[in-house]
Design an enzyme around this catalytic site. Structure first.
Site, short mmCIF file in Angstrom:
data_model
loop_
_atom_site.label_atom_id
_atom_site.label_comp_id
_atom_site.label_asym_id
_atom_site.label_seq_id
_atom_site.Cartn_x
_atom_site.Cartn_y
_atom_site.Cartn_z
N LYS A 1 8.40 -32.54 23.56
CA LYS A 1 9.80 -32.57 23.13
C LYS A 1 9.80 -33.12 21.70
O LYS A 1 9.76 -34.32 21.47
CB LYS A 1 10.63 -33.46 24.06
N GLU B 1 4.48 -46.19 20.64
CA GLU B 1 4.22 -46.57 19.25
C GLU B 1 5.57 -46.62 18.58
O GLU B 1 6.21 -45.60 18.33
CB GLU B 1 3.29 -45.56 18.59
N CYS C 1 6.08 -45.67 9.87
CA CYS C 1 6.14 -46.86 10.71
C CYS C 1 5.26 -47.98 10.18
O CYS C 1 5.56 -49.16 10.37
CB CYS C 1 5.75 -46.51 12.14
N GLU D 1 14.22 -52.95 10.52
CA GLU D 1 13.54 -51.76 10.00
C GLU D 1 14.55 -50.85 9.30
O GLU D 1 15.53 -50.40 9.90
CB GLU D 1 12.85 -51.01 11.13
#
Length: 504
Positions: free
Chosen positions: A180, A255, A289, A387
């Protein structure tokens, strides 16, 4: 004009390209212009169910799981060959879809092919069991078996390479899968389906369902016939996936987000540190990331280093992602542009000094944000703690090692960290003291496919990469073999029968 056409994207289920059961489509936008690129089939729970059924049947009844390893790995290498043969188109589609500069997406296509070649080799050389001898009574040994159907949910920031990072070990170890992809970056996932189809994998081994996380993604996580969920994305979504997969005892690999520190000491090679820091936050448009989004600079060199940073930021080339000279392109989507710009406004409100580069006038219709520095920051500011996932670098001075270690760890994330010093004792002390899954000393973010990848704290659960992927994508089975006549308790036998002599 490109020679590559961008057409409507269907699902890929059971070895066929198919429209969605609902017939609904969603628009895929060009981040450089905010114009519609193409339409994409919107997957619903029914489409996920069909894809999982196809993957389940291919695993339970098809040849993939029982196929000889050498034969299965021939398919894996064939996929790598086809990725290399289509590298130019893949790079173009990735840049068109994501806004990543094409000079960077070319390298991603090469890395994607390497992922498949690497796991073809790893399965041959490192997917091995262990044997445990117990005197002359037993030999116990372990084997690795594929788990079943893997649900792979991938992000939009480096979509093709990160998809192959999951697909390659899942397939090489004998699982089937349903991918997906992120709804903001469907083009290269569709191209991967075309490549897999051309490679001739048995129907149902690899499936792709496009759609939104709240519908297609959630249905994949909840499906009882899916044993594995590998997810790369934001921490909040990862937490929801773990909750929603609990009822069916999903094995999860997460992750997640990061707010990684780069620490520069006065004794470091400052020019190399500068190169690495600028690359680490502004490459991939800041949408990575492992970006070093928090920079700690020792007070003795703070002014010198910040002056050099300002000069670099002013000179970074912002522009069309298809221009080979472009270093920073547009962000993936208007919603994400709004997210990042809101943090820049918040930085000003929190008292930071905001220094930005220039977005060319011809880029005004796209999702462009110039490389940005946030100075006069403290570690408690939201722009330092949360973030942002864009080309925004917060800079903080420090005096000594103990102080910077405390600040580096004073954040909920723990994915990556970077330490720059020529005192190797200090470098190792800091690396081992930092709460993160990965630390680079005197290096930018370079990846060795043999090592584990993953984070600590709110940055993830589990490790993938190298042979560590086998812990997730395979079931370790123990087989006990008696090689002697060991004693066995004899419940329920008459006393005289226990000696082995039955009375006449």
């Amino acid at each position: 004009m490109s020679k590559y056409n961008v057409e409507r994207v269907p699902h890929y289920i059971g070895g066929k390209f198919v429209e969605g059961t609902s017939g609904k489509l969603f628009q895929n936008m060009n981040p450089a212009t905010n114009e519609t690129l193409n339409e994409v089939a919107e997957g619903k729970a029914e489409d996920i169910h069909l894809a999982v059924q196809a993957a389940r049947q291919a695993f339970d009844e098809g040849p993939w799981r029982t196929m000889g390893v050498a034969k299965r790995l021939e398919y894996i290498v064939r996929i790598a060959d086809l990725i290399e043969a289509n590298a130019e188109e893949l790079s173009y589609l990735e840049s068109l879809d994501t806004g990543l500069p094409i000079s960077q997406t070319k390298k991603q296509a090469a890395r994607a092919a390497e992922n498949f070649r690497f796991y073809a080799e790893m399965v041959k050389s490192r997917m091995v069991g262990e044997a445990y001898q117990v005197d002359s009574s037993f030999i116990n040994y372990t084997i690795h078996k594929p788990v079943g159907v893997a649900g792979l949910i991938t992000p939009w920031n480096a979509p093709f390479m990160l998809a192959t990072w999951k697909v390659a070990p899942a397939l090489a170890t004998g699982n089937t899968c349903v991918l997906k992809p992120a709804e903001w970056s469907p083009l290269t996932a569709n191209k991967l389906a075309q490549i897999v189809h051309e490679a001739g994998l048995p129907p149902g081994v690899f499936n792709v369902v496009h759609g939104f996380g709240e519908t297609a993604g959630a249905a994949l996580v909840a499906h009882p016939d899916v044993q594995l969920i590998s997810f790369t994305g934001e921490t909040k979504t990862g937490s929801e996936i773990i909750k929603n997969g609990a009822d069916t005892l999903k094995r999860c690999s997460m992750e997640l987000g990061g707010k990684s520190p780069a620490i520069v000491f006065a004794d470091a090679d400052l020019e190399r540190a500068l190169d690495a820091v600028v690359w680490g936050i502004y490459s991939f448009n800041g949408e990575r990331c492992t970006a070093n989004s928090r920079l700690f600079v020792q007070e003795k060199i703070y002014d010198q280093f910040v002056d050099a940073l300002k000069e670099r930021v002013a000179n970074i080339i912002v522009g069309d992602p298809m221009d080979p000279a472009t270093e920073v392109g547009p962000l993936i989507h208007r919603k994400h542009w709004e997210h990042v710009t809101s943090y820049i406004a918040l930085a000003q409100a929190e008292g930071a000094e905001v220094i930005s580069g220039i977005v060319p006038a011809e880029c005004s219709t796209g999702n462009y944000i110039a490389p940005t520095l946030l100075l006069n920051c403290t570690n408690r500011m939201r722009v330092v703690q949360e973030e942002i996932f864009g080309p925004v670098l917060a800079v903080i001075p420090f005096k000594e090692e103990t102080e910077v270690l405390q600040m580096a760890n004073d954040v909920k994330y723990g994915l990556a960290a970077y330490v720059w010093t020529n005192d190797m004792k200090r470098g190792h002390r800091l690396a081992q003291g930092i709460e993160s899954g990965m630390v680079w000393i005197n290096s930018q973010n370079v990846r060795d496919l043999r090592i584990p990848f993953g984070g600590a704290k709110a940055s993830g659960i589990g490790r993938e990469g190298g042979h560590y992927s086998f812990e997730f994508y395979t079931e370790t089975q123990v087989i006990h073999v008696a090689i002697g006549e060991h004693p066995i308790p004899q419940f329920g036998k008459k006393k005289e029968e226990r000696t082995g002599i039955v009375a006449k």
